[in-house]
Enzyme design. Structure first.
Site, PDB file in Angstrom:
ATOM      1  N   GLU A   1      27.765   3.826  31.644  1.00  0.00           N
ATOM      2  CA  GLU A   1      27.903   4.297  30.548  1.00  0.00           C
ATOM      3  C   GLU A   1      26.724   5.650  30.303  1.00  0.00           C
ATOM      4  O   GLU A   1      26.840   5.997  28.966  1.00  0.00           O
ATOM      5  CB  GLU A   1      28.234   3.695  29.256  1.00  0.00           C
TER       6      GLU A   1
HETATM    7  C1  BMA Z   1      30.867  -1.353  27.106  1.00  0.00           C
HETATM    8  C2  BMA Z   1      29.851  -2.151  27.893  1.00  0.00           C
HETATM    9  C3  BMA Z   1      29.051  -2.956  27.236  1.00  0.00           C
HETATM   10  C4  BMA Z   1      29.621  -3.213  25.772  1.00  0.00           C
HETATM   11  C5  BMA Z   1      31.179  -3.227  25.546  1.00  0.00           C
HETATM   12  C6  BMA Z   1      31.678  -3.727  24.436  1.00  0.00           C
HETATM   13  O1  BMA Z   1      30.342  -0.310  26.402  1.00  0.00           O
HETATM   14  O2  BMA Z   1      29.556  -1.450  28.950  1.00  0.00           O
HETATM   15  O3  BMA Z   1      27.854  -1.978  26.888  1.00  0.00           O
HETATM   16  O4  BMA Z   1      29.226  -4.372  25.613  1.00  0.00           O
HETATM   17  O5  BMA Z   1      31.350  -1.903  26.049  1.00  0.00           O
HETATM   18  O6  BMA Z   1      31.316  -2.613  23.317  1.00  0.00           O
END
Ligand code: BMA
Length: 799
Positions: free
Chosen positions: A410
């Site tokens: 991300e």
């Molecule tokens: C995404 C993942 C984690 C997070 C999840 C739930 O962004 O990459 O960083 O725990 O969502 O929010």
């Protein structure tokens, strides 16, 4: 020949004036816990009470004596967490600042006290932040300034437990002349042969500098030899007609022993062994009229990836044994999962993890360890990141299960969308790693494997990083703001993350919150819920479909778990029915690292939530699903198997009270690895305004249901069913619960853990029509009565 002395015994942890017995591999929290200095941070609100541990320095000591007669002795530390100063025999031998790499020090001739002194990870991170300057981060902790498991600083499913310690094995390696410094097998598959090209590097002692060295390798009865000119050499082996390694569901997982021996004129100096597999993996990102895809192609076969995201299985990863990896990954395999993504806020897992994936045919997608933050590219981080990437690429590349490297989680998205770009004002943020250093290292060290710069990533800056039409996509709007029905609003090319929360099983909750009668907002429940507005989102998810139960925790707990399972199923059923436009779903998340309300299918004590059972259905080779369509619903038959699926589908329009309003039987043939979509004929479409009609499709024991209105609008007849217990012969503790439904009984769930902490049921949510029977096998609970079972049974429409 090289000798190894393991240094896992006799360690102590200094705590004030005391010396506490310490485990190596281990960490300070588990040592303090064993010595009863701290309470269990997983229970109640204890996490907060032990926060001081992460702010202190910690020192580990042991006495080491050795006398090997070899020219060289190295101290090899597979993992130090994290900022450490090492002294041996009164002399400082080195410092470290990276949990994710191996360290090796020449300690020839040194004996005496070995001391590893860890600084507080916070102090180290703050000192680095001073040097590099500040960077944006989704969480308020400084994890991007230290090469340490990011999620240990707290995550939206994880506690803030910043530990320290010797988290992987330590040993002395005694050697003379030369040792194998790195062995990199490049495995390829040709028309009829398998190729293994082994790139070797040796390290020599001073005396070994001019000596003739030979390497020999064997695989599948083939042997090759090479003489070193300098410190590098390449060996090539050809295997005729190798059996191919396949992802589970596509074929077998044959593994071949690959042995490498280093020799000089006097004999063997060093050996190396791994199991390899022969398979090809391509990543098809070809542009088409809809955008550009992201399809894994294994041995020429295009696959829809049935994935789950993996987080560290314990916030203290040194506690995760090979047996635990096997159990957890076995649970993934039981759910028909074929791909596991090792997420970038965790760790490069232990070899045992990848061994099990090799054996089970679980494809591994490995993130490099960057998540949800801007990472400085300056020293001292840059050099550490290169060293860490080299270590782990070399360590993991022999595994056939590893199919793709991924640059980060991300961060490309965050740069573009989360306000980082203006805030950074030109500062480095990690792009140079994801689009420069890392792909260059993969190309140099592991050139047969694919690399993608991030998750999500659209393939270039030409498109938004999270553009659903290009590459990988994370679908989070639905959980954060919408109803799960909204998963059906689009067809991304590859969904690398999406998910829905639910609390853990009751037995796990009871263990984690021993002093509390749980309520959705009781102190312990709120403490074990780390997501932003997590409980509000849980409640909102339930309230869209059901009357929110007030003051009835058991019902709330059941309904949140139902909604979690339904939500993830809605996404997967929709996206799989759009293969090959969409070529994968990776559920957030398989597992947990402590007891918590989270997106996990398996809770922090390893128990299955209903979602885990549901995954088995929606990830099976054959899936029958009814999807809302324009005007009429669509029946989709997904056939991921290698053979044609010929069947007769029975469709029935039913009334809530049980009457059949219309019925049809349709013969269909679904070619291998494809999807057949058929509109439901008008007479069979339930009339929504009556709130009393629904549609059922049955084929080959599979079933799909379609309700045109939500549960709270549907005119359920009060559910009625009988149960009977039938003991199962054999090794005891097993009982079949036979349920006979007199009405529609929707999403019946037996919460086995309420019958005993080790009790398990072999099925999750089960819907029965009037007159139908289900058999639920219970395991691990002796002496249960019908009343016990009744109290552990839930279904919708009951209240
Ligand atoms: C995404 C993942 C984690 C997070 C999840 C739930 O962004 O990459 O960083 O725990 O969502 O929010």
């Amino acid at each position: 020949m090289k000798d190894v002395t393991q240094l896992t015994e006799g360690w102590n942890l200094r705590h004030g004036r005391e010396l506490l017995p310490a485990r190596v591999p281990g960490c300070v929290h588990t040592d303090l816990l064993a010595a009863e200095v701290i309470p269990d941070p997983f229970l109640g609100l204890n996490e907060t009470e032990v926060a001081w541990v992460g702010r202190r320095e910690w020192t580990y000591v042991t006495d080491v004596s050795h006398d090997s007669g070899h020219e060289r002795t190295d101290l090899v530390l597979d993992g130090l967490d994290t900022a450490a100063r090492i002294t041996f025999g009164g002399r400082e031998i080195g410092t470290t600042r990276n949990m994710h790499r191996t360290h090796r020090f020449d300690v020839t001739g040194t004996t005496g006290e070995l001391e590893v002194r860890f600084a507080s990870a916070y102090d180290e991170a703050e000192a680095v932040r001073e040097v590099t300057g500040d960077r944006p981060n989704v969480y308020p902790e400084p994890f991007q300034y230290i090469r340490k498991m990011a999620s240990g600083f707290g995550w939206d499913w994880g506690p803030t437990l910043v530990t320290a310690g010797i988290w992987r094995p330590v040993r002395l390696e005694h050697w003379s002349t030369a040792r194998l410094a790195s062995v990199r097998p490049l495995v390829t598959v040709g028309e009829r042969t398998g190729g293994v090209e082994i790139r070797l590097r040796v390290e020599r002692t001073d005396r070994g500098a001019g000596r003739d060295l030979l390497a020999r390798a064997t695989v599948a009865g083939q042997e090759a030899q090479v003489r070193f000119e300098g410190d590098e050499a390449v060996l090539r082996l050809t295997v005729e007609r190798p059996r191919l390694w396949w992802p589970r569901g596509y074929g077998d997982q044959p593994l071949y022993d690959l042995d490498v021996t280093l020799l000089d004129a006097d004999g063997e100096l060093d050996t190396w062994h791994r199991r390899i597999g022969f398979r090809t993996v391509e990543l098809d990102r070809t542009a088409d009229e809809r955008g550009s895809g992201f399809t894994l192609v294994v041995n020429g076969e295009r696959v829809f990836a049935r994935g789950v995201n993996w987080i560290p299985d314990d916030v203290f990863p040194s506690r995760v044994t090979p047996e635990r990896y096997r159990a957890r990954l076995g649970q993934a395999a039981d759910a028909n999962v074929d791909l596991v993504r090792v997420w970038g806020g965790g760790i490069y897992e232990d070899d045992a993890f990848y061994d099990v994936c090799d054996e089970l045919g679980l494809m591994v997608w490995q993130d490099f360890l960057f998540a949800c933050a801007a990472y400085p590219e300056e020293q001292p981080l840059r050099g550490e990141i290169e060293a860490e990437a080299r270590d782990n690429v070399i360590r993991l590349m022999p595994h056939p299960s590893l199919v793709i490297w991924n640059g980060n989680n991300e961060n490309l998205w965050g740069f573009r969308d989360w306000g980082w770009e203006p805030e950074l004002a030109g500062d480095s943020w990690g792009e140079g790693y994801y689009l420069g250093l890392l792909p260059r290292l993969v190309a140099e060290l592991d050139p047969t494997r694919h690399y993608t710069a991030g998750s999500p990533w659209s393939g270039s800056w030409d498109h938004h990083p999270n553009d659903p039409d290009h590459g990988t996509h994370h679908s989070w709007e639905v959980w954060n703001r919408q109803d799960y029905a909204e998963y059906r609003a689009n067809v991304p090319r590859f969904v690398a993350e999406f998910g829905w929360q639910a609390p853990p099983t009751m037995a796990t909750l009871r263990r984690a919150l021993p002093d509390e009668e749980p309520a959705p907002d009781s102190p312990g429940m709120l403490h074990h819920q780390k997501a932003e507005e997590g409980n509000d989102k849980l409640n909102r998810g339930v309230a869209r479909h059901f009357a929110l139960p007030e003051g009835d925790f058991d019902r709330w707990h059941y309904l949140t778990q139902v909604v979690q399972a339904r939500a993830v199923a809605a996404g997967i059923e929709h996206w799989r029915s759009h293969w090959p436009v969409c070529s994968g779903t990776v559920v957030w998340q398989l597992n947990d690292c402590w007891p918590v309300s989270s997106w996990a299918a398996i809770d922090g004590d390893g128990r299955s939530k209903p979602l885990h059972h549901e995954l088995r259905r929606v990830y099976a080779d054959r899936l029958l699903t009814l999807q809302p369509g324009e005007g009429a619903p669509v029946l989709a038959l997904v056939n991921q198997s290698a053979t044609e699926w010929r069947t007769a589908v029975t469709l029935r329009r039913l009334e809530a009270a049980g009457a059949t309003l219309d019925r049809s039987v349709q013969e269909v043939a679904v070619p291998a690895r494809s999807v057949l979509r058929l509109p439901v004929l008008p007479g069979l479409v339930p009339r929504a305004h009556t709130a009393e009609e629904f549609l059922v499709a049955d084929a080959d024991g599979l079933r799909a249901l379609y309700f045109p209105v939500t549960d709270k609008d549907f005119s359920y007849v009060r559910p009625a069913f009988d149960i009977a217990l039938e003991p199962v012969g054999g090794d005891g503790g097993k009982v079949d619960v036979v349920v006979n439904a007199h009405t529609l009984v929707r999403d019946l769930l037996l919460q086995a853990d309420r019958l005993g902490p080790d009790a398990r049921a072999d099925r999750g949510l089960t819907t029965l029509l009037a007159g139908e029977q289900a058999r639920i096998r219970l395991d691990g609970c002796d002496g249960v009565t019908e009343d016990d079972v009744r109290a552990a049974l839930f279904c919708v429409g009951a209240k």
